[in-house]
Motif scaffolding. Structure first.
Motif, PDB file in Angstrom:
ATOM      1  N   ARG A 136       0.863  -1.184   0.000  1.00 17.72           N
ATOM      2  CA  ARG A 136       0.000   0.000   0.000  1.00 17.72           C
ATOM      3  C   ARG A 136       0.889   1.221   0.000  1.00 17.72           C
ATOM      4  O   ARG A 136       1.788   1.346   0.825  1.00 17.72           O
ATOM      5  CB  ARG A 136      -0.894   0.006   1.234  1.00 17.72           C
ATOM      6  CG  ARG A 136      -1.810   1.215   1.268  1.00 17.72           C
ATOM      7  CD  ARG A 136      -2.674   1.213   2.485  1.00 17.72           C
ATOM      8  NE  ARG A 136      -1.855   1.399   3.666  1.00 17.72           N
ATOM      9  CZ  ARG A 136      -2.295   1.279   4.902  1.00 17.72           C
ATOM     10  NH1 ARG A 136      -3.526   0.934   5.134  1.00 17.72           N
ATOM     11  NH2 ARG A 136      -1.501   1.475   5.917  1.00 17.72           N
ATOM     12  N   VAL A 154     -11.463  -1.593  -5.560  1.00 19.66           N
ATOM     13  CA  VAL A 154     -10.181  -1.711  -4.866  1.00 19.66           C
ATOM     14  C   VAL A 154      -9.943  -0.391  -4.137  1.00 19.66           C
ATOM     15  O   VAL A 154     -10.085   0.688  -4.725  1.00 19.66           O
ATOM     16  CB  VAL A 154      -9.017  -1.986  -5.851  1.00 19.66           C
ATOM     17  CG1 VAL A 154      -7.682  -2.063  -5.110  1.00 19.66           C
ATOM     18  CG2 VAL A 154      -9.260  -3.265  -6.640  1.00 19.66           C
ATOM     19  N   THR A 156      -8.497   2.859  -2.908  1.00 21.65           N
ATOM     20  CA  THR A 156      -7.617   3.729  -3.701  1.00 21.65           C
ATOM     21  C   THR A 156      -6.161   3.662  -3.235  1.00 21.65           C
ATOM     22  O   THR A 156      -5.247   3.790  -4.044  1.00 21.65           O
ATOM     23  CB  THR A 156      -8.112   5.196  -3.664  1.00 21.65           C
ATOM     24  OG1 THR A 156      -8.257   5.606  -2.302  1.00 21.65           O
ATOM     25  CG2 THR A 156      -9.432   5.343  -4.383  1.00 21.65           C
ATOM     26  N   GLY A 205      -6.618  -5.805  -8.251  1.00 25.13           N
ATOM     27  CA  GLY A 205      -7.798  -5.933  -9.113  1.00 25.13           C
ATOM     28  C   GLY A 205      -7.659  -7.105 -10.066  1.00 25.13           C
ATOM     29  O   GLY A 205      -8.594  -7.895 -10.242  1.00 25.13           O
ATOM     30  N   TRP A 212      -4.619   1.080  -2.376  1.00 15.12           N
ATOM     31  CA  TRP A 212      -4.059  -0.208  -2.780  1.00 15.12           C
ATOM     32  C   TRP A 212      -4.086  -0.403  -4.292  1.00 15.12           C
ATOM     33  O   TRP A 212      -3.628  -1.433  -4.788  1.00 15.12           O
ATOM     34  CB  TRP A 212      -4.824  -1.340  -2.096  1.00 15.12           C
ATOM     35  CG  TRP A 212      -4.559  -1.411  -0.622  1.00 15.12           C
ATOM     36  CD1 TRP A 212      -5.183  -0.711   0.368  1.00 15.12           C
ATOM     37  CD2 TRP A 212      -3.587  -2.214   0.030  1.00 15.12           C
ATOM     38  NE1 TRP A 212      -4.667  -1.044   1.593  1.00 15.12           N
ATOM     39  CE2 TRP A 212      -3.673  -1.975   1.415  1.00 15.12           C
ATOM     40  CE3 TRP A 212      -2.637  -3.145  -0.435  1.00 15.12           C
ATOM     41  CZ2 TRP A 212      -2.863  -2.604   2.343  1.00 15.12           C
ATOM     42  CZ3 TRP A 212      -1.839  -3.774   0.501  1.00 15.12           C
ATOM     43  CH2 TRP A 212      -1.954  -3.492   1.871  1.00 15.12           C
ATOM     44  N   GLN A 213      -4.615   0.561  -5.028  1.00 12.26           N
ATOM     45  CA  GLN A 213      -4.685   0.415  -6.476  1.00 12.26           C
ATOM     46  C   GLN A 213      -3.290   0.460  -7.095  1.00 12.26           C
ATOM     47  O   GLN A 213      -2.370   1.048  -6.545  1.00 12.26           O
ATOM     48  CB  GLN A 213      -5.581   1.507  -7.071  1.00 12.26           C
ATOM     49  CG  GLN A 213      -7.036   1.302  -6.718  1.00 12.26           C
ATOM     50  CD  GLN A 213      -7.945   2.424  -7.191  1.00 12.26           C
ATOM     51  OE1 GLN A 213      -7.533   3.347  -7.878  1.00 12.26           O
ATOM     52  NE2 GLN A 213      -9.205   2.340  -6.798  1.00 12.26           N
ATOM     53  N   GLY A 214      -3.144  -0.215  -8.248  1.00  5.69           N
ATOM     54  CA  GLY A 214      -1.865  -0.226  -8.944  1.00  5.69           C
ATOM     55  C   GLY A 214      -0.912  -1.308  -8.476  1.00  5.69           C
ATOM     56  O   GLY A 214       0.254  -1.324  -8.859  1.00  5.69           O
ATOM     57  N   VAL A 245     -15.712   3.821  -2.885  1.00  2.00           N
ATOM     58  CA  VAL A 245     -15.031   3.851  -4.183  1.00  2.00           C
ATOM     59  C   VAL A 245     -16.002   4.010  -5.357  1.00  2.00           C
ATOM     60  O   VAL A 245     -15.724   4.744  -6.301  1.00  2.00           O
ATOM     61  CB  VAL A 245     -14.183   2.565  -4.368  1.00  2.00           C
ATOM     62  CG1 VAL A 245     -13.595   2.481  -5.762  1.00  2.00           C
ATOM     63  CG2 VAL A 245     -13.076   2.518  -3.324  1.00  2.00           C
ATOM     64  N   ALA A 271     -10.202  -4.916  -1.187  1.00  2.00           N
ATOM     65  CA  ALA A 271     -10.831  -5.040  -2.501  1.00  2.00           C
ATOM     66  C   ALA A 271     -11.997  -6.009  -2.377  1.00  2.00           C
ATOM     67  O   ALA A 271     -12.004  -6.879  -1.496  1.00  2.00           O
ATOM     68  CB  ALA A 271      -9.837  -5.546  -3.549  1.00  2.00           C
TER      69      ALA A 271
END
Length: 168
Positions: free
Chosen positions: A17, A98, A100, A108, A102-104, A47, A80
């Motif tokens: 994260r 997911v 925000t 996902g 933890w995105q990327g 989200v 997520a």
């Protein structure tokens, strides 16, 4: 980059994260109305709905009792989530979100792959979803194809997308 391992109906991966250390993330089905379910609902609200000025309704949540709820959990926190609806001849993935922060990190993608495994294990070979047009490229990279013209859902443009697995 996430590496996912499957054991029983749980999937494990490691992700980071923002600037935190790497944490193990477990992806597994959660029970409707369990504490993890309510965390997942709060995440979906934050989200997917709050940015649109919308809220999930009690009627919508009650209607989810026959759906499979999948969550990615880091420590005690749902990071997520997605839902699976079992139709007659296909499964439908909905409400994928997911956190925000933890995105990327591939969460996902890992969630989608975990859902696909569970769906195929149930004997379905076709998956359908309503993708926001902003997320269309993500799903195309995962092998989904556009199966409808653009339509409006929850105030945003969407397209139906499908993925069909062939017997190997």
């Amino acid at each position: 980059d996430a590496v996912m391992h499957l054991h029983s109906s749980q999937f494990c991966m490691r992700a980071k994260r923002m600037s935190d250390q790497r944490l193990e993330i477990t992806i597994s089905p959660i029970e409707h109305e369990s504490p993890a379910y309510w965390q997942a609902v709060a995440l979906r609200q934050l989200v997917l709905r709050k940015p649109l000025g919308l809220s999930l309704t009690q009627h919508e949540l009650h209607a989810e009792d026959d759906q499979l709820h999948l969550a990615a959990i880091a420590g005690e926190t749902v990071v997520a989530t997605l839902c699976i609806i079992w139709m007659d001849d296909h499964a439908r993935i909905r409400q994928m979100a997911v956190d925000t922060e933890w995105q990327g990190n591939g969460i996902g993608t890992a969630m989608l792959h975990a859902a696909e495994i569970l769906i195929r294990d149930r004997g379905f070979n076709t998956i359908e979803l309503h993708a926001r047009t902003a997320a269309q490229r993500f799903y195309e990279k995962q092998g989904y194809h556009v199966a409808s013209n653009e339509f409006t859902e929850v105030t945003l443009p969407h397209r139906t997308m499908k993925k069909v697995f062939t017997e190997e």
